[in-house]
Enzyme design. Sequence first.
Site, short mmCIF file in Angstrom:
data_model
loop_
_atom_site.label_atom_id
_atom_site.label_comp_id
_atom_site.label_asym_id
_atom_site.label_seq_id
_atom_site.Cartn_x
_atom_site.Cartn_y
_atom_site.Cartn_z
N GLY A 171 0.84 -1.20 0.00
CA GLY A 171 0.00 0.00 0.00
C GLY A 171 0.87 1.25 0.00
O GLY A 171 2.01 1.25 -0.46
N GLY A 172 0.33 2.30 0.60
CA GLY A 172 1.05 3.57 0.64
C GLY A 172 2.36 3.47 1.40
O GLY A 172 3.25 4.32 1.24
N GLY A 403 24.68 13.28 -28.70
CA GLY A 403 24.10 13.72 -27.43
C GLY A 403 24.71 12.98 -26.26
O GLY A 403 24.87 13.54 -25.17
N ALA A 404 25.07 11.71 -26.49
CA ALA A 404 25.62 10.92 -25.39
C ALA A 404 27.00 11.44 -24.99
O ALA A 404 27.38 11.41 -23.82
CB ALA A 404 25.69 9.46 -25.78
C1 HXC Z 1 -3.82 -4.34 11.79
C2 HXC Z 1 -2.75 -6.19 11.00
C3 HXC Z 1 -2.54 -5.55 9.77
C4 HXC Z 1 -2.99 -4.22 9.60
C5 HXC Z 1 -1.69 -7.52 9.68
N1 HXC Z 1 -2.24 -7.40 10.90
N2 HXC Z 1 -1.86 -6.42 8.97
N3 HXC Z 1 -3.40 -5.58 12.00
N4 HXC Z 1 -3.62 -3.67 10.65
N5 HXC Z 1 -2.79 -3.56 8.50
C6 HXC Z 1 -2.25 -8.39 11.94
C7 HXC Z 1 -3.16 -9.56 11.65
O1 HXC Z 1 -4.47 -9.26 12.01
C8 HXC Z 1 -2.55 -10.61 12.51
O2 HXC Z 1 -2.94 -10.37 13.83
C9 HXC Z 1 -1.06 -10.30 12.45
O3 HXC Z 1 -0.97 -8.96 12.05
C10 HXC Z 1 -0.31 -11.15 11.45
O4 HXC Z 1 -1.01 -11.07 10.23
P1 HXC Z 1 -1.35 -12.37 9.37
O5 HXC Z 1 -2.37 -11.96 8.38
O6 HXC Z 1 -1.64 -13.51 10.25
O7 HXC Z 1 0.04 -12.63 8.66
P2 HXC Z 1 0.32 -13.13 7.22
O8 HXC Z 1 -0.50 -14.32 6.91
O9 HXC Z 1 1.78 -13.26 7.15
O10 HXC Z 1 -0.12 -11.95 6.25
C11 HXC Z 1 0.59 -10.76 6.26
C12 HXC Z 1 -0.13 -9.73 5.41
C13 HXC Z 1 -1.62 -9.68 5.81
C14 HXC Z 1 0.01 -10.12 3.92
C15 HXC Z 1 0.59 -8.38 5.60
O11 HXC Z 1 -1.70 -9.54 7.23
C16 HXC Z 1 -2.35 -8.53 5.21
O12 HXC Z 1 -2.76 -8.56 4.05
N6 HXC Z 1 -2.58 -7.49 6.01
C17 HXC Z 1 -3.33 -6.34 5.59
C18 HXC Z 1 -2.51 -5.53 4.64
C19 HXC Z 1 -3.22 -4.26 4.27
O13 HXC Z 1 -4.20 -4.28 3.52
N7 HXC Z 1 -2.78 -3.17 4.91
C20 HXC Z 1 -3.39 -1.91 4.73
C21 HXC Z 1 -2.76 -1.37 3.46
S1 HXC Z 1 -3.36 0.21 3.12
P3 HXC Z 1 -3.19 -11.55 14.87
O14 HXC Z 1 -3.68 -10.84 16.09
O15 HXC Z 1 -4.19 -12.46 14.25
O16 HXC Z 1 -1.86 -12.21 15.05
C22 HXC Z 1 -2.17 1.15 3.71
C23 HXC Z 1 -2.46 2.59 3.52
C24 HXC Z 1 -1.25 3.38 3.82
O17 HXC Z 1 -1.20 0.75 4.22
C25 HXC Z 1 -1.41 4.69 3.16
C26 HXC Z 1 -0.21 5.53 3.40
C27 HXC Z 1 -0.22 6.72 2.51
#
Ligand code: HXC
Length: 513
Positions: A171-172, A403-404
């Site tokens: 993501g971001g 140019g290079a």
């Molecule tokens: C809160 C999160 C989290 C998140 C993971 N966890 N991502 N908690 N916010 N963004 C937590 C899970 O709930 C889980 O908690 C623990 O972290 C481990 O995650 P798993 O899913 O079990 O691990 P894994 O299977 O390895 O998967 C990793 C992952 C997946 C691919 C990163 O967790 C995922 O897709 N997360 C969401 C990613 C996402 O969409 N992020 C937001 C992006 S938008 P528990 O308690 O069960 O252990 C963004 C905007 C930013 O970032 C903008 C900036 C400009």
Amino acid sequence: MSIKHSMNEFLSKVQNLFKGGGDVALEKQKKRGKLTARERVDEILDSDSFLETDLFVEHSSTDFGMDRKKLAGDGVVTGYGKIDNRPIAIYAQDFTVAGGSLGKAHAAKIVKVMDGAGTRKIPLVGINDSGGARIQEGVDSLFGYGEIFLRNTTFSGVVPQLSVILGPCAGGAVYSPALTDFVFVVEKISNMFITGPQVIKTVLGEDVSPEVLGGAKTHTTVTGNAHFYAKTEYEAFEQVKRLLSFLPANCLEAPPVAKPAPPVKGISDNIIPDNRRKAYDVTDVVKGLVDNSDFMQVHEHYAKNIVVGFARMDGKPVGVVANQPRYLAGVLDVNASDKAARFIRFCDCFGIPLLTFVDTPGYLPGVDQEHAGVIRHGAKLLYSYSEATVPKVTIIMRKAYGGAYIAMCSRHLGASSVIAWPTAEIAVMGAEGAANIVFRKEIAASDDPEATRQEMIQEYEDKFANPYVAASRGYVDILTEPHKTRDIVIKAFEFAGEQDHGNSFRRHGNIPL
Ligand code: HXC
């Protein structure tokens, strides 16, 4: 409460915090072949040099169930330490704690250590291993990212900023590394993308694995988003240390000087092949000139037609930019221009002199390149060399056409010294193309057009494919043989000095780099 009780309470809290997300999450991290955040910090820093800050910070949000959860260190380890006895600021996201997700307190810890790097004027190393914005904290985590991006930008060109991607970075979140100077990735561990495979499948119906979409190989070979590829985390840490050994701590400090050392093997006068069309490996030339033959390439696997990296001459760091005849004959294209321009700008930010090696037939022709914006991207090369005020020494080894010739740090773009070898060919274009255009009528009218073409090519080569015309105009300062070049380059740097464009009144120039 007794002192003993206070001490025990403290020690038990620390012990718990050091466990991060707990045994299950730690086990999962290990199973993936990943080190923990603390292990990473310990590995990268000189032993016992880490001073951890904000271990006891907790998230204060009451959003969406977060008040019920205590998160150790709020999912990030921050502080200061030393690498090769030189101070740095560091943060490492802890994936075992809520997936290393970034909430308000997590971001505040990072921001604090970034401000620490900026005010102390020391490099910043960030280790990213995170699920991105902490979903439960909503807009507070977006606020956190914004604060980080602002500081990445504010401190750009003030202190070196390094990002080591050791897990997901999606993501971001990817824009913080993208705003830093160098990005390190590790095979099968690093993933960077704006939208992951699932979103791509839903929106576009395309199937792609995380590794292909945004793994270490992809980012070091295809996108150029990452500069250094490693097979293991340990290897990446060694790369970080080696890179920092070439860099000053900030833009006000001179780059660190090492003990001068000759190349392991110097270069001979026949390093350029007899056959003018034959390729050779320009890294042999670079290694044959620099101290200890120690050359650390940046972006080694991306846009291989140009080579950039760090080395030392007489103990002092230099930034090397070299056309690579081994790949695409060393042409300049969109990616090579971007790669070199960004590197040149980095060197200029941190007072690292530039050493340029020229052997290129020119900008790559073709519809693909034109439509990919070779005009806009190619301009970055001209801009960054022209803008650079650090000492600039150029060696024209063979082809320097059109140019290079200008773009590869010619005298006209402000080179402090231009050195050429007797094998240099400095001309408007290559002999074949030139002969076909200039002598078109003669070739067409000839009884034996092919023989006439060859004759004309030869005539053009004799007249223009040499360094003497340019030297007679003073566009080349020094003509020398390859084996004498090292001593001359060292002298040229010694006498070069910083340049002053006299435009310090302007706010900044404008080119999208
Ligand atoms: C809160 C999160 C989290 C998140 C993971 N966890 N991502 N908690 N916010 N963004 C937590 C899970 O709930 C889980 O908690 C623990 O972290 C481990 O995650 P798993 O899913 O079990 O691990 P894994 O299977 O390895 O998967 C990793 C992952 C997946 C691919 C990163 O967790 C995922 O897709 N997360 C969401 C990613 C996402 O969409 N992020 C937001 C992006 S938008 P528990 O308690 O069960 O252990 C963004 C905007 C930013 O970032 C903008 C900036 C400009």
